[in-house]
Enzyme design. Structure first.
Site, PDB file in Angstrom:
ATOM      1  N   HIS A  82      52.729   7.361 -88.345  1.00 42.97           N
ATOM      2  CA  HIS A  82      51.680   8.358 -88.556  1.00 42.97           C
ATOM      3  C   HIS A  82      52.235   9.482 -89.419  1.00 42.97           C
ATOM      4  CE1 HIS A  82      48.217  10.910 -87.750  1.00 42.97           C
ATOM      5  NE2 HIS A  82      49.083  11.902 -87.662  1.00 42.97           N
ATOM      6  N   ASP A 161      38.900  13.516 -77.912  1.00 42.23           N
ATOM      7  CA  ASP A 161      39.500  14.146 -79.089  1.00 42.23           C
ATOM      8  C   ASP A 161      38.445  14.475 -80.123  1.00 42.23           C
ATOM      9  OD1 ASP A 161      41.734  14.973 -80.832  1.00 42.23           O
ATOM     10  OD2 ASP A 161      40.951  13.350 -82.070  1.00 42.23           O
ATOM     11  N   ARG A 168      37.236  22.741 -81.903  1.00 49.16           N
ATOM     12  CA  ARG A 168      38.342  23.551 -82.443  1.00 49.16           C
ATOM     13  C   ARG A 168      38.056  23.966 -83.874  1.00 49.16           C
ATOM     14  NH1 ARG A 168      43.088  19.717 -81.943  1.00 49.16           N
ATOM     15  NH2 ARG A 168      44.171  21.322 -83.134  1.00 49.16           N
ATOM     16  N   SER A 183      46.095  15.789 -79.774  1.00 46.81           N
ATOM     17  CA  SER A 183      45.093  15.086 -80.580  1.00 46.81           C
ATOM     18  C   SER A 183      45.701  13.847 -81.241  1.00 46.81           C
ATOM     19  CB  SER A 183      44.545  16.053 -81.638  1.00 46.81           C
ATOM     20  OG  SER A 183      43.720  15.387 -82.560  1.00 46.81           O
ATOM     21  N   LYS A 187      45.622   9.479 -79.614  1.00 39.69           N
ATOM     22  CA  LYS A 187      45.090   8.365 -80.406  1.00 39.69           C
ATOM     23  C   LYS A 187      46.159   7.305 -80.644  1.00 39.69           C
ATOM     24  CE  LYS A 187      43.469  11.433 -83.261  1.00 39.69           C
ATOM     25  NZ  LYS A 187      42.854  12.204 -84.352  1.00 39.69           N
TER      26      LYS A 187
END
Lengths: 449, 449
Positions: A82, A161, A168, A183, A187
């Site tokens: 990621h 999320d 947010r 967050s 995931k």
């Protein structure tokens, strides 16, 4: 659970219990706890932070709000990567087929671009017919069958999320390291991974520009992943200039295919191989960096990595012919060469400005609802530090109209001049490696030997 | 106005402009800015505070959200008193007619009790027929006609405060000195006053128990009032024990009538005269404290103050006969005398515990929707410090049932024993006087001479 009392305790700096975080997230997801209480709580978290056990509990509660990518017991290691996002960052497109070709299972669940940063899904969708929306059950089936799937987050995964992020975004509570961590990690954990490699960008084009903040974010994510039973490693990498030679969608696919052919070099391959080596080591398929890099390069050389990309494109409905004939990808009508005004060494160009030029040409999104034009983008030809002659082509603008190209040309030349005058030292490309045990300077990759 | 950017700026500790506060309050009152953004902003204010110009702007914007009590030009001074709330605090019932009888206009807009503290409106409504709900125009008319009106906040006055307060109550954003100040002062300024006397309570039964916090609240309110053109003085007074001998509704009316007859003494008269003296001085009807106190006492002695109460009760639809015959007020079926277990000096009894006993018997509210029984309550007979013999009646419980009286008796004796064992020094009754120029110890009232 009396929500105002929980908010007051968090406001006073107390830690809430795991059960309280679970009840809050479940209540919010079910619509029982209203937005206005959650936004007040999130603002208190902005000031008070979350201690490690709270963060673990919040992440777990978010994860539990939805489904997971099913996983057969045993079988090959499941590893993902990621990135916190940058300009020209196409390593996912290269790593997913490359690692799958090495026998690693890669469930690459990605996002779309927003603001100056691009998104993997938008890039993939530049391939005619390529589909990134699929139910989790289909993603799991493809992963079992060919070892890799590249898909978008569905409504089934971490619905908490999506709801929290939307809140947010409109309540000034985005830039919180624990909230960002929960967050991202909720995931990633929904993919049921054995290991995760995080590419945390540092520099002016990064979500967290400062090294200290990026390091804290990386350390926090590594700890949450490790605590949740997913071996997690982070690399801090430079985003003080775009990664690779292209920023856009179709043109980044072209560069990614070139990389899988072994025809790319420079920063892009260095970061890709560094991340890929970590993935391979987490999968237990290499004992050290040198062995991992050698294996990755051999897999590219053999053509297996490119073949795996072909398989992915075929499985996901895309036009496989683009891989051997990139001219089948969407192309912009205007291709404008930009020439350097004088001699010099190529400076780091500010990625945020370049990303915004791509957005201005229609290649990105200002709001989540915007359509993306896959054909437009920028190529930056010389590598940072390379010497450039006046009159030499340093960039190519791919635009929809001559007017767009004019604007991009002016902006680009201005950015180049400003960068030349700043005399900025580029960041080292690979800054640090952070594991659950320690942080260390990244050191040498030695990938070119 | 992009609200998330305003929230982010406040979160970062920046001051918003007057125009921004005006737009926020107007947008929120009109339903254009959603609760979830305002609650996040309020939480940021909890951490960052408001600078004096922001607080002035917020107060003014709230004031501007509704109507004001109309005011003829010229005429007698219009002066009000506001207390931050306590147990047994019935000074409003005494001061409103007393000051009106001295020629001051007193628009006493009050609230209801919530939690352990009582409310002026609930006490007044113990008088059969007495109405506290009226349109602003009727309140103004009564004020002109008889110099005093005692009424509840209507929907016309500071609607922004009602909406903000309801939101703060459920989002852990109540205990903020600037937000409390804006809430109180916007309503008081809507009365179009010449002067305001604030009774800021200190001690365990107060909203702000600590002296430092109470002083900061008082100083903040005095500054906002002064800045808005309303001469404002605050007294810090003790709420480490109930004020006066009674806590309840009908029984507090009885004690107030006694005070207006000149038959009350002790703490209650001392605080009442101290506050009344400030009101009289603000109205320009006395040049110093001694003169003011003398005038107040003379007005009581003459019967004019009690006559003014008769007039108020008549105007507002109440049974005027209760003033000469308090037995017409609602009475509780069970009246239980409580006797001291042994000899000692009367200690300060904790007001919060006593207030909660009254609530438990039905004389107060746990939530805003609760009905109040006017008849129940507690009398505490000896003054703090007075010597008490074992077997002497120290308290009287007025309850609906014998079971309620049993519970109250047990709680009361336990509170008395605990207080005896703590050997706590009571706070000085009148602690400090705070004006726009300075703060000073209150000194002597010398009211008994």
């Amino acid at each position: 659970m009396v929500v105002p009392r929980l908010i007051e305790r968090k406001r006073a700096g107390e830690a809430l219990t795991s059960g309280e975080w679970r009840a809050l997230v479940a209540g919010y997801t079910a619509g029982e706890v209203p937005d206005y209480q959650v936004s007040a709580l999130l603002m208190a978290v902005m000031f008070r932070g979350l201690d490690p056990s709270e963060l673990g509990a919040l992440t777990q509660a978010m994860l539990d709000s939805g489904d997971r990518l099913s996983r057969p017991s045993g079988g090959p290691s499941r590893i993902d990567k990621h990135s916190t996002g940058g300009v020209g960052d196409k390593t996912s497109l290269i790593l997913a087929p490359l690692l799958a070709a090495c026998g690693v299972r890669v469930p690459m669940m990605s996002g779309r671009g927003l603001g100056h940063t691009g998104g993997t899904l938008d890039k993939l969708e530049a391939i005619p017919g390529f589909m990134t929306r699929m139910p989790l059950i289909d993603a799991a089936r493809q992963l079992d069958a060919i070892g890799v799937v590249m898909f978008g987050q569905t409504d089934e995964i971490v619905p908490a999320d999506r709801k929290l992020y939307a809140l947010r975004d409109v309540t000034g509570t985005v830039e919180s390291i624990p909230l960002i961590t929960a967050s991202i990690m909720s995931k990633k954990l929904a993919e049921q991974l054995d290991g995760l490699v995080l590419d945390v960008k540092v520099g002016s084009g990064a979500f967290m520009p400062k090294l200290d903040d990026a390091r804290t974010l990386a350390r926090t994510m590594v700890d949450v992943g490790t605590q949740a039973g997913c071996r997690t490693v982070a690399l801090l990498t430079a985003m003080d200039r775009p990664l690779g030679r292209t920023a856009g969608n179709a043109i980044e696919v072209v560069e990614s295919i070139a990389a899988l052919r072994g025809e790319a070099a420079g920063d892009l391959m260095e970061v890709t191989l560094a991340l890929g080596a970590e993935m391979l080591m987490l999968a237990g398929k290499a004992v050290n960096r040198a062995e991992a890099v050698a294996r990755l390069k051999a897999t590219i050389r053999s053509g297996a990595a490119l073949d795996k990309l072909r398989e992915v494109v075929r499985w996901q409905g895309g036009d496989v012919a683009v891989i051997d004939d990139p001219s089948r990808l969407p192309a912009a009508p205007i291709v404008r060469k930009i020439r350097a005004g004088h001699n010099g060494r190529m400076p780091p160009l500010p990625p945020r400005a370049l990303g915004e030029m791509v957005v201005a040409m229609g290649g990105g999104r200002r709001t989540a609802a915007d359509e993306v034009d896959p054909a437009v983008g920028l190529e930056i030809l010389p590598r940072v530090g390379q010497s450039v002659q006046g009159g030499e082509v340093v960039a190519v603008v791919h635009a929809r109209t001559a007017a767009d190209a004019d604007v991009a040309e002016t902006s680009l030349l201005r950015a180049l001049d400003a960068a030349w005058q700043r005399h900025e030292q580029p960041l080292p490309l690979l800054l640090e490696r952070i594991t659950s045990e320690h942080s260390e300077p990244y050191g040498e990759l030695q990938w070119d030997r």
